[in-house]
Design a protein around this motif. Structure first.
Motif: not given
Length: 495
Positions: A131, A162, A169, A389
């Motif tokens: 994450s 991700c 990421l 997100e």
């Protein structure tokens, strides 16, 4: 062994819950890791028989544990195998530590790895649960591997990808093949993750089906098994009126082509009757190009209201080439009790007041299908579009709940979302579907299925999937006109 969850998608949180439930049921977690790692080794041996050296890159968690098991299995098989570790292996815990202790190979620091000709890299640095952005050293490694064209076999997902959103990421490795376990994750099918994964294999490592299904959400890959039972089939006593009457609204005389594409697709997709509702000044232009499709003059909302009160009309498509403005808003609000596909200009007409649209369709069954591309989605749902997100399915689901509409969030990874929480990611579309007018065809196909009585979510899912299949039946030089003629294509047979 491949898995039996053909279309199920597990988010990283779902997968963590599955692992926890499996352990609580008495299954050995190290046993599951051993099966996973051995599946990776078997894939490496099967698909890269010419490898001069297998280079296993192990991370600091359970993904790294899978890598240590794979390295030990490759060593047992007599291959030349070396292991590089991200971080200090002495800091490993739990199953990963046990897997490392059982691996007879020495471990070298990750930063010391230099790709050599004949190397095949097994990427076990990070899995679907990552994450945070990867470190500079991992980003640099991704660049080195890409520059040397070194083959990569990823464990679970390419490191840096991700698993929930399908985005890099910071940076991500690009794999030639990816081996994952139990079921695919959203990151395997969302773009650009789908392209970073290469060929994908899913292995059943022995977790019972009941456990997996008890922890799975409502996200899946779009497939005929989900909606085919709802697709209407003409019966022996069927006639054109029982197969539904689809109305497609035309724009002004100089913008009629989009509506005709939608109407043609709707007729091919099985609507019994299709009418283009046309401004009077556009009637001659439309009439010159239509034969089996009917025409009806509609100039303003009063004309529309009179027609709605006197004719049996099943579903509507508004937006393609219609024009942005007050007229579109008036027409949509007049259709608030009807089954409506709102596309293109119809969507953009509500960019300054989306709540008026949402309120009009807020009660009763879901009867509105919105088909926005990225820019149109941002006009109706600017806060969701900016949610960095949020995954694409999460954005679509929030939008669907807000609008009480089925959302067809278009793109190479089109997402179909329902207010009841179901969401599908479509993977059937080829790249050449990105051509002018293809969205107009899609709107007509969904409209035809709505006109025939399919529930809105199933109609949208079927329309999106069959739209892709129609494009797949054509060559890359296809046009929207070609696509509309193939809109009646039948679903392919699933294995």
């Amino acid at each position: 062994m491949t898995n039996s969850f053909a279309h199920l998608l597990l988010t990283p949180n779902d997968m963590a819950a599955v692992d926890t439930a499996a352990a609580a049921s008495g299954m050995s977690s190290i046993g599951l890791m051993d099966r996973a790692g051995r599946a990776v080794a078997a894939s490496a041996l099967r698909h890269f028989p010419g490898a001069l050296r297998f280079v296993v890159l192990c991370g600091p968690g359970n993904n790294g544990g899978d890598g240590y098991v794979a390295a030990a299995a490759l060593n047992e098989a007599g291959t030349r195998c070396v292991v590089y570790s991200l971080g200090d292996p002495a800091q490993l815990r739990g199953d990963a530590l046990e897997a490392r202790s059982s691996c007879p190979l020495d471990t070298q620091p990750l930063d010391s790895y230099v790709p050599s000709p004949g190397d095949v890299v097994i990427d076990a640095l990070f899995g679907a649960g990552l994450s945070r952005n990867v470190s500079d050293s991992v980003a640099a490694l991704a660049d080195r591997l890409a520059a040397t064209d070194t083959p990569v076999l990823a464990v679970d997902l390419p490191s840096g990808l991700c698993g929930r959103r399908g985005v890099a990421l910071g940076a991500a490795l690009r794999a030639d093949r990816t081996v994952t376990f139990v079921a695919r994750k959203p990151g395997h099918v969302l773009m650009p993750g789908r392209e970073l994964c290469g060929e994908l294999e899913v292995f059943d490592i022995g977790i019972p089906r009941r456990i997996v299904l008890s922890k799975a959400g409502s996200l899946a890959e779009n497939a005929p098994s989900i909606w085919s039972s709802a697709v209407p089939s003409p019966l022996g006593d069927s006639h054109k009126y029982t197969r539904g009457h689809l109305v497609v609204f035309s724009g002004p005389a100089d913008k009629t082509g989009a509506a005709r594409l939608s109407a043609t697709a709707g007729l091919k997709r099985g609507a019994g009757l299709v009418t283009v509702a046309s401004p009077t000044d556009a009637l001659p232009v439309n009439a010159a190009s239509l034969t089996a499709i009917m025409l009806h003059a509609i100039d303003d909302v009063a004309d529309l209201a009179e027609w709605l009160g006197s004719a049996k009309l099943s579903a509507f498509v508004l937006g393609p080439g219609f024009g942005v403005g007050e007229k579109a808003r008036e027409f949509v609000l007049a259709l608030k009790d009807k089954r409506l596909v709102l596309d293109a200009d119809g969507i953009s007409s509500f960019k300054d007041d989306p709540d008026t649209l949402f309120s009009a369709f807020s009660e009763g069954e879901t009867r509105l299908v919105l088909t926005p591309h990225e820019g149109e989605f941002a006009r109706l749902f600017p806060d969701l579009a900016e949610g960095k997100e949020l995954s694409k399915p999460e954005k679509a689901l929030k939008a669907s709940a807000r609008a009480n509409a089925v959302i067809v969030y278009k793109g190479a990874d089109t997402v179909i979302a329902s207010p009841d929480g179901r969401a599908l990611i479509n993977t059937s579309a080829p790249p050449w579907l990105a051509t002018a007018g293809s969205g107009d065809v899609l709107a007509g196909m969904i409209g035809a299925l709505l006109a025939q009585g399919m529930p809105a979510f199933e109609a949208a899912a079927a329309g999106v999937y069959l739209h892709g299949e129609a494009a797949n039946s054509l060559t890359p030089d296809m046009t929207a006109e070609d696509l509309a003629k193939r809109a009646g294509i039948l679903p392919n047979k699933e294995p």
